[in-house]
Write a protein that holds these residues in place. Sequence first.
Motif, mmCIF file in Angstrom:
data_model
loop_
_atom_site.group_PDB
_atom_site.id
_atom_site.type_symbol
_atom_site.label_atom_id
_atom_site.label_comp_id
_atom_site.label_asym_id
_atom_site.label_seq_id
_atom_site.Cartn_x
_atom_site.Cartn_y
_atom_site.Cartn_z
ATOM 1 N N VAL A 32 0.838 -1.202 0.000
ATOM 2 C CA VAL A 32 0.000 0.000 0.000
ATOM 3 C C VAL A 32 0.871 1.249 0.000
ATOM 4 O O VAL A 32 0.637 2.208 -0.761
ATOM 5 C CB VAL A 32 -0.955 -0.013 1.206
ATOM 6 C CG1 VAL A 32 -1.661 1.336 1.348
ATOM 7 C CG2 VAL A 32 -1.977 -1.130 1.066
ATOM 8 N N VAL A 33 1.898 1.250 0.856
ATOM 9 C CA VAL A 33 2.793 2.417 0.913
ATOM 10 C C VAL A 33 3.520 2.606 -0.408
ATOM 11 O O VAL A 33 3.630 3.731 -0.930
ATOM 12 C CB VAL A 33 3.786 2.272 2.079
ATOM 13 C CG1 VAL A 33 4.817 3.396 2.054
ATOM 14 C CG2 VAL A 33 3.045 2.264 3.412
ATOM 15 N N ALA A 34 4.025 1.512 -0.984
ATOM 16 C CA ALA A 34 4.767 1.620 -2.244
ATOM 17 C C ALA A 34 3.868 2.108 -3.375
ATOM 18 O O ALA A 34 4.294 2.914 -4.220
ATOM 19 C CB ALA A 34 5.381 0.259 -2.589
ATOM 20 N N LEU A 35 2.634 1.640 -3.412
ATOM 21 C CA LEU A 35 1.710 2.107 -4.447
ATOM 22 C C LEU A 35 1.314 3.563 -4.227
ATOM 23 O O LEU A 35 1.068 4.298 -5.190
ATOM 24 C CB LEU A 35 0.464 1.223 -4.460
ATOM 25 C CG LEU A 35 0.660 -0.211 -4.979
ATOM 26 C CD1 LEU A 35 -0.611 -1.027 -4.780
ATOM 27 C CD2 LEU A 35 1.076 -0.207 -6.445
ATOM 28 N N ALA A 54 10.698 1.931 -2.327
ATOM 29 C CA ALA A 54 9.729 2.158 -1.256
ATOM 30 C C ALA A 54 9.354 0.846 -0.568
ATOM 31 O O ALA A 54 9.231 0.772 0.660
ATOM 32 C CB ALA A 54 8.482 2.841 -1.804
ATOM 33 N N LEU A 55 9.191 -0.195 -1.373
ATOM 34 C CA LEU A 55 8.848 -1.505 -0.813
ATOM 35 C C LEU A 55 9.957 -2.006 0.104
ATOM 36 O O LEU A 55 9.708 -2.483 1.225
ATOM 37 C CB LEU A 55 8.589 -2.486 -1.950
ATOM 38 C CG LEU A 55 7.949 -3.830 -1.572
ATOM 39 C CD1 LEU A 55 6.547 -3.612 -1.039
ATOM 40 C CD2 LEU A 55 7.924 -4.757 -2.789
ATOM 41 N N CYS A 56 11.220 -1.894 -0.350
ATOM 42 C CA CYS A 56 12.360 -2.334 0.462
ATOM 43 C C CYS A 56 12.499 -1.497 1.734
ATOM 44 O O CYS A 56 12.827 -2.023 2.807
ATOM 45 C CB CYS A 56 13.641 -2.265 -0.354
ATOM 46 S SG CYS A 56 13.726 -3.447 -1.723
ATOM 47 N N ALA A 57 12.253 -0.190 1.613
ATOM 48 C CA ALA A 57 12.376 0.689 2.780
ATOM 49 C C ALA A 57 11.356 0.331 3.849
ATOM 50 O O ALA A 57 11.670 0.283 5.047
ATOM 51 C CB ALA A 57 12.222 2.146 2.354
ATOM 52 N N VAL A 58 10.113 0.063 3.449
ATOM 53 C CA VAL A 58 9.082 -0.269 4.425
ATOM 54 C C VAL A 58 9.368 -1.628 5.080
ATOM 55 O O VAL A 58 9.247 -1.788 6.306
ATOM 56 C CB VAL A 58 7.697 -0.263 3.768
ATOM 57 C CG1 VAL A 58 6.634 -0.722 4.761
ATOM 58 C CG2 VAL A 58 7.366 1.123 3.250
ATOM 59 N N VAL A 59 9.768 -2.605 4.276
ATOM 60 C CA VAL A 59 10.091 -3.921 4.836
ATOM 61 C C VAL A 59 11.277 -3.816 5.786
ATOM 62 O O VAL A 59 11.299 -4.442 6.852
ATOM 63 C CB VAL A 59 10.367 -4.932 3.709
ATOM 64 C CG1 VAL A 59 10.852 -6.255 4.281
ATOM 65 C CG2 VAL A 59 9.107 -5.153 2.879
#
Length: 426
Positions: A32-35, A54-59
């Motif tokens: 959701v954040v990456a999108l 963004a996906l890597c940062a959130v994970v």
Amino acid sequence: MGIGIRRGVVRRICRGGIHAATGALLSVPPLVVALTVTPPAWPPALRFPVFGLALCAVVGAMGVPRAARRGSVRLANRLLDAGLPAPAAPATHRSPAGRWVNRARTSAYLAAHMALGTTVTAVAALALFAAVLFPSVWLDGGGPVAVFGTTVRVPSGPPGLWTAAVCAGSLALGCAVAAGGAVAARSPARALLGHRAAERLAAVEKQRDLLARRNRLAQELHDSIGHTLTAATIQAAVAGELMDSDPVAARRALTSIEETSRAAMDDLDHVLGVLRARQSDTAPQRTLTDLGPLTERVREAGTGLHVETSGDLDKVPAAVSREAYRIIQEGLTNALRHGTRSAAGAEAGSGISLRVAARDGWLEVTLTNPVDAAAPFRPGRTARGNGLTGVAERVRLLRGELSAGADGEQGTRWRLAARIPLRSTP
């Protein structure tokens, strides 16, 4: 037995499905954040790299809290039977970098968990959908079914019975994927959530220190309680002998038994308190400055004791002073247990003799006591031969010297001599 096996298989499938579902749910916030941060209006050449970053940062951020690692370990142990140890406390890490390494490993595990969980959940959901769709179309009179861009026609009547086989196969596929996903997730869980080599070494060192402390407490309990019980036994015998002829002396002996028993209870409370991993109310740490009450208890047991001290015992290092007290206590206990008892008013040479001297950088402890010439005391003659072994171990840890054996003409006296450097530490 067959029912137990079937229950075990069903349990593994259910646990695998739950583990996969948690991975799929965990993947929702990062997606959701990456999108959100990549608007559709952006060109694909920019949108896809930003989406990945963004996906890597959130994970990565999800793996920073210690609660994430603890929760992942509990989940893996509960659902995957991974057998992982509890996460190491921050104090066990050699450096702050070690904690960040574990955070990165937690993030890597969460990424693997999300990817594998999403894949397993998607395949199992498609299999379940197929298991329900084809029989439903057949029961509804048949018709076309679109499958991945192709059309499959389901006939009505008996020709469409093959949908039952599709249903069974799809259900078996879904169960196999759920169970297989759990097996596949076990290896990365053990690799990324288990202890690193430094943590395993720290855990081994902690266990070693714990065992050493427990052994030390056992030795202290042996020395303290053994001395108290020996003195109390002799005092009880003296009180029984003097009850009629000298009631005052008998009462003194009984009072001494009460006092020494209270001291033994303090020692026992201290040791049990530490073994139960809680703060004890009493923490006796007796040193050479406590020799007075110790020697007085020996005299009250009806044994002659001559004590001679020289040097400034107050300036003896605390570690040496504590161990020396225990050595003297054990030596007096053996003297009471195995030696011949003389009257309290006998001449100095006929009873126990204790000499403690601090000089020239050494602490010298010499203890002699009379023994029966017909059956002189020999270490190990009884089942209680641990005392001298404990004394030898204490002296060895202090890098000192110890000698013990018969002394005097015809072996009528036993002599224990310890020489300990004052700069030694346990």
